[in-house]
Design a protein around this motif. Structure first.
Motif, PDB file in Angstrom:
ATOM      1  N   TYR A  49       2.171  -8.424   6.695  1.00  0.00           N
ATOM      2  CA  TYR A  49       2.067  -6.985   6.687  1.00  0.00           C
ATOM      3  C   TYR A  49       0.888  -6.458   6.016  1.00  0.00           C
ATOM      4  O   TYR A  49       0.461  -6.695   5.129  1.00  0.00           O
ATOM      5  CB  TYR A  49       3.588  -6.635   5.857  1.00  0.00           C
ATOM      6  N   ASP A  50       1.033  -4.930   5.967  1.00  0.00           N
ATOM      7  CA  ASP A  50      -0.011  -4.431   5.125  1.00  0.00           C
ATOM      8  C   ASP A  50       0.628  -3.032   4.987  1.00  0.00           C
ATOM      9  O   ASP A  50       0.957  -2.325   5.695  1.00  0.00           O
ATOM     10  CB  ASP A  50      -1.339  -4.038   5.994  1.00  0.00           C
ATOM     11  N   ARG A  51       0.545  -2.568   3.645  1.00  0.00           N
ATOM     12  CA  ARG A  51       1.571  -1.504   3.228  1.00  0.00           C
ATOM     13  C   ARG A  51       1.037  -0.551   2.242  1.00  0.00           C
ATOM     14  O   ARG A  51       0.584  -1.021   1.154  1.00  0.00           O
ATOM     15  CB  ARG A  51       2.976  -2.137   2.926  1.00  0.00           C
ATOM     16  N   TYR A  52       1.270   0.885   2.361  1.00  0.00           N
ATOM     17  CA  TYR A  52       1.120   1.753   1.401  1.00  0.00           C
ATOM     18  C   TYR A  52       2.392   1.950   0.502  1.00  0.00           C
ATOM     19  O   TYR A  52       3.380   2.093   1.239  1.00  0.00           O
ATOM     20  CB  TYR A  52       0.603   2.984   1.823  1.00  0.00           C
ATOM     21  N   PHE A  53       2.704   2.260  -0.562  1.00  0.00           N
ATOM     22  CA  PHE A  53       3.626   3.010  -1.306  1.00  0.00           C
ATOM     23  C   PHE A  53       3.077   3.769  -2.392  1.00  0.00           C
ATOM     24  O   PHE A  53       2.181   4.064  -3.076  1.00  0.00           O
ATOM     25  CB  PHE A  53       4.645   1.917  -2.051  1.00  0.00           C
ATOM     26  N   PHE A  54       3.698   5.023  -2.167  1.00  0.00           N
ATOM     27  CA  PHE A  54       3.346   6.079  -3.436  1.00  0.00           C
ATOM     28  C   PHE A  54       4.545   6.758  -4.155  1.00  0.00           C
ATOM     29  O   PHE A  54       5.693   6.712  -3.366  1.00  0.00           O
ATOM     30  CB  PHE A  54       2.691   7.460  -2.616  1.00  0.00           C
ATOM     31  N   ASN A  55       4.440   7.047  -5.564  1.00  0.00           N
ATOM     32  CA  ASN A  55       5.562   7.793  -6.120  1.00  0.00           C
ATOM     33  C   ASN A  55       4.946   8.822  -6.813  1.00  0.00           C
ATOM     34  O   ASN A  55       3.646   9.123  -7.201  1.00  0.00           O
ATOM     35  CB  ASN A  55       6.547   7.018  -6.409  1.00  0.00           C
ATOM     36  N   GLY A 107       2.401  10.065 -10.970  1.00  0.00           N
ATOM     37  CA  GLY A 107       3.017   9.216 -10.401  1.00  0.00           C
ATOM     38  C   GLY A 107       2.023   7.719 -10.070  1.00  0.00           C
ATOM     39  O   GLY A 107       1.176   7.435 -11.138  1.00  0.00           O
ATOM     40  N   SER A 108       2.461   6.967  -9.216  1.00  0.00           N
ATOM     41  CA  SER A 108       1.503   5.855  -9.039  1.00  0.00           C
ATOM     42  C   SER A 108       1.730   5.454  -7.479  1.00  0.00           C
ATOM     43  O   SER A 108       2.433   6.207  -6.582  1.00  0.00           O
ATOM     44  CB  SER A 108       2.330   4.540  -9.779  1.00  0.00           C
ATOM     45  N   ARG A 109       0.920   4.453  -7.236  1.00  0.00           N
ATOM     46  CA  ARG A 109       0.537   4.015  -5.970  1.00  0.00           C
ATOM     47  C   ARG A 109       0.535   2.461  -6.076  1.00  0.00           C
ATOM     48  O   ARG A 109      -0.016   2.024  -6.786  1.00  0.00           O
ATOM     49  CB  ARG A 109      -0.351   4.728  -5.271  1.00  0.00           C
ATOM     50  N   ASP A 110       0.802   1.916  -4.642  1.00  0.00           N
ATOM     51  CA  ASP A 110       0.407   0.578  -4.576  1.00  0.00           C
ATOM     52  C   ASP A 110      -0.140   0.281  -3.235  1.00  0.00           C
ATOM     53  O   ASP A 110       0.143   1.000  -2.075  1.00  0.00           O
ATOM     54  CB  ASP A 110       1.440  -0.506  -4.994  1.00  0.00           C
TER      55      ASP A 110
END
Length: 363
Positions: free
Chosen positions: A29-35, A172-175
């Motif tokens: 998988y290849d994935r973005y997350f943001f908050n 916020g943050s992201r990964d």
């Protein structure tokens, strides 16, 4: 395989076009997350987007909490060959300046949520130690994750009510993570597991006015650690990273596996330990971004170009049926006050926190 726009960049890691990943593992998988969160913590939003090249699926979700309700819009489609096509239904991610500025947006849709937001880095990106975990002798996790703190600007609109998001106060943050971890439903191949499920997971990116911190711990049932990392970061324009050892003390709400209180300690190689206390405000249910959802889980096929939405009332959700949460929290480190999340999963036994069975609650 096909030549796509990504192939014009000098980024190849294999002898093949970019649309073909180096492994045939179905779980790649290849994935973005943001908050992000408002300065008082009353509003919280998060976005996730994933590609699963060996399953041929791309999916995304945007979710926002306000007034005790968690609203969700989500979408899924066939991946296709172009890995740089980062739009799924109404949800899009655009890289404006790599590692510094990204744009996320949610176009008008039947579920009443719209957004046009820009993430601007407050800190350097942190490459967390590589994640690797075996189930018996089978690799179930083998991936890299990068985490970064930032500030948000733009607008969010829910049912016609707009929120002005200002970079001076909305943080916020992201990964971004990629590699192998379970996606697309249970793999029916191979021998069944010999041990009952167990997973202890902590992840806490925090923002203070003059500091950013990152803490993560994953442990086996006996408390031995298979992954940990800590970082203390000074924001731009004088951005630095200091790695730190990590320790924790957690208490849990009676009848749940959600946090009542938490204290983490980040100890750099030189200087004084940084002790951070958490005041959890409310949970953000990670199923709203597809984590563990039986239909909308990551890499699950739901059809061609499908858009869907839902809502959760946080005061009626059963904690033991929602183990995976991010608890939005006010945090304090000495005289510093900040905001962030403590993401937690405690599934199965975990000796340091006193859990003995699959789902026994805190007393």
């Amino acid at each position: 395989m096909a030549i796509t726009p990504a192939d014009d960049y000098l980024i190849h890691q294999t002898p093949y076009p970019i649309d073909r990943v180096a492994t045939s593992d179905r779980n790649f998988y290849d994935r973005y997350f943001f908050n992000g969160y408002s300065p008082d913590g009353d509003i919280y939003f998060a976005l996730a987007m994933g590609q699963y090249p060996n399953l041929g699926i791309a999916d995304a979700a945007f979710s926002i909490v306000s007034d005790g309700r968690q609203r969700v819009v989500r979408a899924s489609r066939r991946l296709g060959p172009d890995r740089m096509a980062t739009t799924v239904g109404p949800i899009a991610v655009e890289i404006l300046r790599p590692l510094h500025q990204l744009r996320v947006s949610v176009a008008p849709n039947p579920y009443g949520i719209q957004a046009d937001l820009t993430f601007t880095a407050r800190s350097l990106p942190v490459e967390e130690p590589h994640f690797f975990r075996l189930a018996g002798n089978v690799p179930v996790m083998d991936y890299t994750r990068m985490t970064q703190h930032g500030a948000w600007s733009g607008t969010i609109t829910v049912d016609g009510r707009s929120y002005a998001v200002e970079a001076t106060t909305w943080w916020g943050s992201r990964d971004h993570s990629w590699g192998i971890r379970p996606v697309g439903g249970r793999d029916p191949r191979g021998a069944p597991p010999q041990q009952p499920p167990q997973f202890f997971w902590n992840w806490a990116p925090l923002n203070f006015p003059d500091l950013c911190t990152l803490y993560t711990v994953s442990e086996h049932a006996d408390g031995s650690r298979w992954h940990q990392s800590g970082a203390i970061l000074t924001p731009y324009p004088h951005a630095t990273i200091t790695e730190a050892d990590v320790a924790y003390h957690l208490t849990f709400q009676s009848g749940t596996r959600w946090l009542q209180t938490a204290t983490i300690t980040l100890t750099p190689p030189a200087g004084e330990p940084l002790q951070i206390t958490f005041q959890p405000l409310y949970p953000f249910l990670m199923k709203g971004l597809g984590y563990g959802d039986p239909k909308w889980g990551h890499g699950m096929w739901v059809g061609e170009d499908v858009v869907d939405g839902t809502e959760y009332r946080l005061d009626t959700e059963e904690p033991l049926q929602n183990l995976h949460v991010q608890q939005v929290s006010r945090v304090r480190a000495g005289s510093r006050q900040g905001l962030g999340v403590f993401e937690i999963i405690v599934l199965g036994p975990h000796a340091p926190t006193g859990f003995r069975d699959l789902l026994d609650p805190a007393p």
